[in-house]
Scaffold this motif. Sequence first.
Motif, PDB file in Angstrom:
ATOM      1  N   HIS A  85       6.951  -7.539  -8.735  1.00  0.00           N
ATOM      2  CA  HIS A  85       5.540  -7.401  -9.088  1.00  0.00           C
ATOM      3  C   HIS A  85       5.347  -7.605 -10.587  1.00  0.00           C
ATOM      4  O   HIS A  85       6.309  -7.580 -11.370  1.00  0.00           O
ATOM      5  CB  HIS A  85       5.022  -6.008  -8.720  1.00  0.00           C
ATOM      6  N   SER A  86       4.098  -7.803 -10.975  1.00  0.00           N
ATOM      7  CA  SER A  86       3.754  -7.689 -12.390  1.00  0.00           C
ATOM      8  C   SER A  86       3.716  -6.210 -12.754  1.00  0.00           C
ATOM      9  O   SER A  86       3.505  -5.350 -11.892  1.00  0.00           O
ATOM     10  CB  SER A  86       2.397  -8.333 -12.663  1.00  0.00           C
ATOM     11  N   ARG A 146       1.012 -12.166  -4.577  1.00  0.00           N
ATOM     12  CA  ARG A 146       0.051 -12.965  -5.342  1.00  0.00           C
ATOM     13  C   ARG A 146       0.720 -13.776  -6.446  1.00  0.00           C
ATOM     14  O   ARG A 146       0.110 -14.706  -6.981  1.00  0.00           O
ATOM     15  CB  ARG A 146      -1.014 -12.043  -5.945  1.00  0.00           C
ATOM     16  N   ARG A 147       1.931 -13.403  -6.839  1.00  0.00           N
ATOM     17  CA  ARG A 147       2.582 -14.100  -7.960  1.00  0.00           C
ATOM     18  C   ARG A 147       3.067 -15.481  -7.553  1.00  0.00           C
ATOM     19  O   ARG A 147       2.779 -16.477  -8.210  1.00  0.00           O
ATOM     20  CB  ARG A 147       3.745 -13.259  -8.492  1.00  0.00           C
ATOM     21  N   SER A 148       3.843 -15.549  -6.474  1.00  0.00           N
ATOM     22  CA  SER A 148       4.358 -16.838  -6.010  1.00  0.00           C
ATOM     23  C   SER A 148       4.860 -16.670  -4.579  1.00  0.00           C
ATOM     24  O   SER A 148       5.022 -15.548  -4.081  1.00  0.00           O
ATOM     25  CB  SER A 148       5.498 -17.336  -6.916  1.00  0.00           C
ATOM     26  N   ARG A 149       5.107 -17.776  -3.927  1.00  0.00           N
ATOM     27  CA  ARG A 149       5.644 -17.719  -2.573  1.00  0.00           C
ATOM     28  C   ARG A 149       7.043 -17.131  -2.546  1.00  0.00           C
ATOM     29  O   ARG A 149       7.398 -16.370  -1.647  1.00  0.00           O
ATOM     30  CB  ARG A 149       5.652 -19.122  -1.964  1.00  0.00           C
ATOM     31  N   CYS A 150       7.849 -17.495  -3.553  1.00  0.00           N
ATOM     32  CA  CYS A 150       9.234 -17.013  -3.588  1.00  0.00           C
ATOM     33  C   CYS A 150       9.282 -15.498  -3.763  1.00  0.00           C
ATOM     34  O   CYS A 150      10.004 -14.800  -3.050  1.00  0.00           O
ATOM     35  CB  CYS A 150       9.976 -17.714  -4.729  1.00  0.00           C
ATOM     36  N   SER A 151       8.511 -14.970  -4.709  1.00  0.00           N
ATOM     37  CA  SER A 151       8.524 -13.525  -4.934  1.00  0.00           C
ATOM     38  C   SER A 151       7.935 -12.780  -3.740  1.00  0.00           C
ATOM     39  O   SER A 151       8.443 -11.720  -3.351  1.00  0.00           O
ATOM     40  CB  SER A 151       7.737 -13.192  -6.208  1.00  0.00           C
ATOM     41  N   HIS A 178      -3.896  -8.033  -7.490  1.00  0.00           N
ATOM     42  CA  HIS A 178      -3.564  -9.204  -8.302  1.00  0.00           C
ATOM     43  C   HIS A 178      -2.191  -9.085  -8.973  1.00  0.00           C
ATOM     44  O   HIS A 178      -1.668 -10.085  -9.465  1.00  0.00           O
ATOM     45  CB  HIS A 178      -4.636  -9.419  -9.370  1.00  0.00           C
TER      46      HIS A 178
END
Length: 214
Positions: free
Chosen positions: A99-100, A29-34, A24
């Motif tokens: 990432h987070s 999982r964060r966004s399509r761009c990342s 997660h």
Amino acid sequence: AGCGFISLVCLKIFIFDVDFLDTHDHAIRRSRCSGLTWLLLYPLAMGCLALTGSGVALLIAEAGKINSVPAGSPHFRQLLTCESLSVFLIISTIQRNLHSVPYVRVLRFHREHRRATLMTRIYNIQCTLQLGAAVFFGVLPYCQATAMQILVCMAIIMIFILCLNMVDELILLETVAHARERYRRHGGKVLLQKAQNLPVYPRRQGTGGRIQPA
């Protein structure tokens, strides 16, 4: 040869064994761009790592005065090794920031705010150190250093980066041990208190013996 071996082993551990993530927290999982940026940077990082390995082999041959060392400019060997390692560290830092911050979300969910803040600070220190090492390796070939000096510097800096990247894992292990000890001491009491505080509903006729709220 020993310094080159230590540097490559540290790079291997740094990539595959240290920087692991929960699914997660991953950039995908964060966004399509990342996620797309992370995927595009990954082959470039592996290419830089391959060039670094080739440069280390050339520097080992030069430092050991091996007869089979390929002909060529010593400055080019240093540039190949140091600049590819510098670019790899920069790409690795960018990928980490896509990432987070690992496990901070889980720690905050379990109200471990102090440890979550500490993990964030350590994470920022790790990224800053990687960028500092990238700048150092970027200018090292222009400092008239020998092949042996470059290999020694690589080994020392990679060991330091690797040790710093293991600090957050130690904090996580300490957090897990603390949580288990807290549950062992207070978990049973909390469950008993919750069971005692459950509302008891009266039985109604015609419910077949089942308990239903009034």
